[in-house]
Motif scaffolding. Structure first.
Motif, mmCIF file in Angstrom:
data_model
loop_
_atom_site.group_PDB
_atom_site.id
_atom_site.type_symbol
_atom_site.label_atom_id
_atom_site.label_comp_id
_atom_site.label_asym_id
_atom_site.label_seq_id
_atom_site.Cartn_x
_atom_site.Cartn_y
_atom_site.Cartn_z
ATOM 1 N N GLU A 1 -1.321 5.272 8.248
ATOM 2 C CA GLU A 1 -2.342 5.489 7.226
ATOM 3 C C GLU A 1 -2.632 4.213 6.432
ATOM 4 O O GLU A 1 -3.779 3.927 6.083
ATOM 5 C CB GLU A 1 -1.914 6.612 6.275
ATOM 6 C CG GLU A 1 -1.970 7.973 6.946
ATOM 7 C CD GLU A 1 -1.703 9.131 6.001
ATOM 8 O OE1 GLU A 1 -1.791 10.274 6.448
ATOM 9 O OE2 GLU A 1 -1.391 8.877 4.798
ATOM 10 N N GLY B 1 -1.409 2.077 -2.959
ATOM 11 C CA GLY B 1 -2.333 3.020 -2.324
ATOM 12 C C GLY B 1 -2.681 4.234 -3.164
ATOM 13 O O GLY B 1 -3.045 5.268 -2.633
ATOM 14 N N GLY B 2 -2.567 4.114 -4.480
ATOM 15 C CA GLY B 2 -2.937 5.237 -5.349
ATOM 16 C C GLY B 2 -2.146 6.484 -4.990
ATOM 17 O O GLY B 2 -0.922 6.432 -4.834
ATOM 18 N N PHE B 3 -2.876 7.595 -4.821
ATOM 19 C CA PHE B 3 -2.214 8.869 -4.526
ATOM 20 C C PHE B 3 -1.463 8.844 -3.192
ATOM 21 O O PHE B 3 -0.612 9.687 -2.945
ATOM 22 C CB PHE B 3 -3.225 10.005 -4.520
ATOM 23 C CG PHE B 3 -3.572 10.496 -5.885
ATOM 24 C CD1 PHE B 3 -2.579 10.991 -6.721
ATOM 25 C CD2 PHE B 3 -4.876 10.463 -6.352
ATOM 26 C CE1 PHE B 3 -2.888 11.453 -7.987
ATOM 27 C CE2 PHE B 3 -5.201 10.920 -7.624
ATOM 28 C CZ PHE B 3 -4.209 11.408 -8.441
ATOM 29 N N SER B 4 -1.820 7.883 -2.318
ATOM 30 C CA SER B 4 -1.111 7.812 -1.045
ATOM 31 C C SER B 4 0.197 7.029 -1.178
ATOM 32 O O SER B 4 0.917 6.877 -0.204
ATOM 33 C CB SER B 4 -1.986 7.134 0.017
ATOM 34 O OG SER B 4 -3.211 7.797 0.151
ATOM 35 N N TYR C 1 0.847 -1.198 0.000
ATOM 36 C CA TYR C 1 0.000 0.000 0.000
ATOM 37 C C TYR C 1 0.884 1.250 0.000
ATOM 38 O O TYR C 1 0.659 2.193 -0.751
ATOM 39 C CB TYR C 1 -0.923 -0.001 1.230
ATOM 40 C CG TYR C 1 -1.835 1.200 1.306
ATOM 41 C CD1 TYR C 1 -3.078 1.188 0.691
ATOM 42 C CD2 TYR C 1 -1.436 2.352 1.981
ATOM 43 C CE1 TYR C 1 -3.914 2.295 0.744
ATOM 44 C CE2 TYR C 1 -2.265 3.467 2.036
ATOM 45 C CZ TYR C 1 -3.504 3.433 1.412
ATOM 46 O OH TYR C 1 -4.325 4.532 1.466
ATOM 47 N N TYR D 1 -6.245 2.410 6.337
ATOM 48 C CA TYR D 1 -6.986 2.167 5.091
ATOM 49 C C TYR D 1 -7.386 0.693 4.982
ATOM 50 O O TYR D 1 -8.533 0.363 4.702
ATOM 51 C CB TYR D 1 -6.150 2.553 3.865
ATOM 52 C CG TYR D 1 -6.855 2.162 2.587
ATOM 53 C CD1 TYR D 1 -7.869 2.966 2.072
ATOM 54 C CD2 TYR D 1 -6.569 0.958 1.945
ATOM 55 C CE1 TYR D 1 -8.563 2.587 0.935
ATOM 56 C CE2 TYR D 1 -7.259 0.569 0.804
ATOM 57 C CZ TYR D 1 -8.254 1.387 0.310
ATOM 58 O OH TYR D 1 -8.954 1.004 -0.807
#
Lengths: 446, 469
Positions: free
Chosen positions: B362, B292-295, B287, B366
């Motif tokens: 984070e 986690g994409g933009f994260s 992640y 998530y």
């Protein structure tokens, strides 16, 4: 027989109890600045779906600035006064939620799905970026490159993406639906921050925005939070609407696309009316009979019996202005596309000549109803249906008219709309003819 | 026949805390070994039955890639007294659907209807999984469709970059092939192969049946006993063979597509299995890295900071006996090297630094917080339970999942970064114009280069028909 059952299904689903009509109870309110609030309460899970529908899409663009509305949607993730770049998504994800956005010809939608306890966070974040977006030059220049990569990925590397682009370009002469949502490559290359800022200022306004919330909350709560985070947003003068009306098509249009691809395909489409038009439900039934599942006409004839196509399908694009009913077929490598085309449209013609049987009609309607119900069982897709009804159709209550209208469709209706809209004269056809690797690369043929 | 005995009655799920009408789950084993999971959920009056066979693409014999998925699809093309068309017709008529989904470790056959058509769904599923017709002409037709689909697959260059990477890393191991088969392998699959696969794997001891929806558990158990009690017991299928990493050849495979303006890039190596004790730590790690994409670090570096791509992501795909770690992206041809280097630098930096407190917090928040959203419908619940059953994760998996993630600490992520990630072992596949790419890719290592279409056509099986151990 079927209907009674589905009727109770919808009632149960929506928890409406014993009412005469199956209804999605859309509660409405409006802020003083014109922003619309639509709330559907659902308390079976402690989740909410939050959607902000901004009434601006690629049809609000102009030649030379195509792709700008979608690029602006990207810029909405690059920070606002209260939050740094990408902070919006990070805040939502770190609470187990999801945040994303999409742009169509008609709308730009920002959405979050998250635990109901974090509803306020989602609205605070949205309120900040919708009113106080940063729009910095450096971020804009980089994001423009990201979008050019998106175009290379979705259109330039995909035969189907190129086919769709050609189709719209040929099918519409005048209306802005003729250009792609992602924009033309040259326009993306030439665009600048000033244009982007102009679109943000003119179109992102409370009186063009609808907030849809579905889930474990209430209208009172949403109204209080929306007042806090959007109440100070200044109403903007109304923008000139898109006035261009696509002229009546007076004959078949054909185009060829010769690119590198693995097999021939064709896309055929017909112009149909806009989102809320009463002829849409019979057209949905017609599309289902033609291509809904393995017992559908196109599948049975082209894929299963004659074995000339790899796939054959069709559906409706429901848009704010008159849209298209499109059909697409993948031709088997060893078959003649002309033969496949003929068989394909013979099935479409059958809809005009024969009245479909009661059984066939019931099957299509059952499929559509089951799909409708499935869409209502997820908060995100229910919110989407409500948003479409409100923004594309101009009335959130249209969401409650869809099922009764579908049920009322008769075999005669299906035949009538097939004769009215699925005519050869109103047809646009694009054939994809694959070229070998080396020829495609040179861009010239022997 | 003896009444099946209750093995366990898992209590209300995690979601019970969240809703009064939460699904109730019970688990039963029939005399023939068939495991039955019943999810009672009255929120929506619909019904789904899923038969999961504990064998999938990993059980495709060498040279017969695609056999598991062809077999599963053939079940719908005629079963019991119904022809292919009648199967489609009977379920579509009531607004339901039936289909198959084959993964590396399992083959699912499902029927989805309104609750009142429950009996029809169960009968249809029993016909498909106990009495399929397996007609020769239907197999021929299905193979024809599949071969065309394989041709069509060539249109997706990025999908094929990933597919080619699996082959480049795993060689002849089933995971190195396509689940849907290759042209050469589908051609060799005959009636005999399908019948053998069906007989061996579609047996009660190798199967799990999940029924979910608006149902009466006792009544459904009786119906299942009546309809599936005669399924032959058979044996649990043995695990598929373990993969051996390919060591020969170059480090970079360049598949030439002169027409492309964008290079499709995939790189990675053998990854952890589903049963690895570090599985959850790997999910947290991924992640932060690229899941986690933009994260995630990769999106931050390569997309946000440098604008080099629309998307970049990483994943550990973990199966019973094999897994892959992959990074995929696409970028304009002239910046291919820059994009790969940016990604490699970030992986290197992450391995040296480990996760920050915020990243770890984070990522875990998530993975825990998004879990309830995976249980929105009763079908979602059934799917998670089937996965738990297939991988032996325990009846209480749904309740325990958050604790697995919560337990992941900084040291666990650091361990995963050193044990499950080895940039020196990465192999790279790039699809795009050779002319613009060859020089750029040279710093990565020795390059094997071939035509895009040639690569797929030379994947003829080395030992056709050899059964899997």
């Amino acid at each position: 027989m079927r209907l009674g059952h589905l009727f109770s299904l919808v009632l149960l689903l929506l928890g409406v109890g014993a009412r005469a009509e199956p209804r999605i109870d859309v509660q409405r309110a409006q802020l003083a600045n014109g922003m619309q609030l639509l709330v559907v309460e659902q308390h079976h899970l402690p989740l909410v779906s939050v959607q902000l529908w901004v009434h601006v899409g690629s049809k609000n663009e102009r030649p030379g600035a195509t792709g700008m509305v979608h690029l602006l949607e990207h810029m909405m993730f690059k920070g606002s006064r209260g939050y740094g770049p990408e902070e919006h998504v990070r805040q939502i994800q770190s609470r187990g939620g999801e945040a994303n956005a999409f742009t169509t010809q008609d709308v730009t939608v920002f959405h979050e799905e998250l635990a109901a306890e974090h509803l306020e966070l989602a609205l605070r974040l949205e309120g900040d970026r919708l009113q106080r977006l940063s729009l910095a030059q450096a971020a804009f220049s980089r994001e423009r490159e990201v979008v050019r990569e998106e175009r290379r990925l979705r259109v330039e590397s995909q035969p189907f993406g190129q086919l769709i682009e050609q189709f719209f370009g040929v099918s519409y002469l005048a209306h802005p639906y003729r250009w792609p949502v992602v924009g033309w490559a040259s326009d993306l290359g030439a665009t600048d921050l000033e244009t982007c800022r102009g679109f943000f200022k003119s179109f992102y306004a409370p009186n063009r925005t609808t907030l849809v919330v579905v889930g474990d909350t209430s209208l009172g709560k949403v109204r209080a939070l929306a007042t806090r985070y959007f109440g100070g947003w200044r109403r903007m003068p109304e923008q000139r609407p898109v006035v261009t009306v696509e002229p009546e098509q007076q004959g078949e249009r054909r185009a060829q696309l010769r690119i590198r691809a693995e097999l021939p395909m064709f896309l055929g489409g017909y112009r149909i009316p806009e989102y809320g038009h009463p002829d849409i439900p019979p057209l949905m039934v017609a599309a289902r009979i033609l291509s809904g599942g393995e017992s559908s006409w196109l599948y049975q004839r082209l894929v299963y019996t004659e074995q000339v196509a790899l796939f054959a399908a069709g559906d409706l694009l429901r848009t704010e202005h008159p849209g298209v009913f499109y059909t697409v077929a993948g031709v088997r490598p060893d078959k003649d596309p002309a033969v496949v085309e003929e068989l394909f449209f013979a099935e479409v013609r059958r809809l005009q000549i024969e009245e479909v049987s009661e059984r066939e009609l019931a099957k299509a309607k059952n499929q559509l109803e089951a799909e409708y119900v499935a869409e209502l069982s997820r908060m995100g897709s229910l919110g989407h249906k409500v948003g479409e009804a409100a923004v594309l159709g101009g009335d959130p209550e249209l969401v409650n008219k869809e099922l009764p209208r579908l049920r009322a469709v008769t075999a005669a209706d299906v035949q009538r709309v097939a004769r009215t809209y699925l005519r050869k004269d109103r047809r646009t056809l694009v054939h994809l003819q694959p070229l070998p690797d080396d020829v495609a690369a040179d861009g010239k043929e022997p | 026949m003896r009444v099946p005995f209750m093995v366990s009655a898992a209590g209300p799920l995690l979601v019970a805390a969240l809703t009064a009408a939460a699904p109730q789950v019970s688990r039963v084993v029939l005399d023939n070994g068939l495991r039955l999971l019943v999810v009672e959920d009255h929120r929506v009056p619909s019904f789904t039955a899923v038969m999961r066979i504990g064998s999938g693409g990993l059980h495709d014999p060498t040279g017969q890639a695609g056999l598991a998925s062809l077999t599963a699809e053939l079940l719908r093309r005629g079963a019991g007294k119904r022809s292919a068309r009648e199967v489609a017709e009977v379920v579509e008529q009531v607004g339901g659907s039936t289909g198959t989904s084959v993964s590396w470790d399992s083959s699912d056959i499902y029927v989805d209807v309104l609750a009142r058509d429950r009996r029809l769904a169960l009968e249809l599923l029993a016909d498909q999984t106990l009495r399929p017709t397996l007609a020769s002409e239907e197999l021929t037709r299905l193979k024809q469709e599949r071969l065309s689909e394989i041709v069509q697959r060539g249109n997706s260059a990025e999908q094929n970059a990933g597919q080619a990477l699996a082959r480049f890393v795993l060689g002849d191991h089933p995971l190195g092939s396509s689940l849907r088969g290759e042209r050469a392998t589908v051609t060799t699959i005959d009636d005999e192969a399908v019948r053998t696969y069906f007989k061996r794997h579609y047996v009660a001891k190798n199967a799990i049946l999940a029924v979910a929806g608006d149902l009466d558990p006792e009544l459904v158990k009786q119906e299942v006993l009546e309809l599936f009690g005669s399924m032959s017991a058979g044996q649990l299928s043995p695990p598929a063979p373990e993969p051996n990493p390919v060591v020969r050849g170059g480090r970079v495979l360049l598949l030439d597509r002169p027409d492309l303006t964008q290079a499709k890039i995939a790189f990675g190596h053998i990854g952890i299995n589903r049963g690895d004790p570090d599985y959850y730590a790997a999910q947290v790690t991924n992640y932060i890295l690229g899941g986690g994409g933009f994260s995630s670090r990769l999106v931050q570096k390569v997309r946000v900071e440098q604008g080099l791509t629309y998307n970049i992501g990483s994943r550990f795909s973990a199966h019973t006996v094999a897994g892959l770690f992959t990074v995929t992206t696409a970028t304009a041809v002239p910046q291919a090297q820059q994009a790969v280097m940016a990604a490699l630098d970030e992986i290197d930096r992450f391995r040296r630094q480990g996760p920050s407190d915020r990243e770890l917090k984070e990522a875990k928040a998530y993975l825990i917080g998004s879990f309830p959203r995976q249980l929105e419908t009763h079908l979602d619940v059934a799917t998670v339970l089937l996965r738990a059953e297939r991988y032996g994760l325990g009846d209480d998996f749904i309740e325990r999942y958050p604790s697995y993630i919560k337990a992941v600490g900084k040291s666990d992520v650091k361990r995963v970064l050193t044990t499950a990630l080895a940039p020196d072992a990465f192999r790279f596949v790039v699809v795009g114009p050779r002319e613009g790419l060859e020089e750029q890719l040279r710093p990565l290592g020795e390059i094997e280069s071939t035509g895009y279409s040639d690569w797929w056509s030379r994947l003829a099986p080395t030992e056709p028909g050899l059964p899997a151990p």
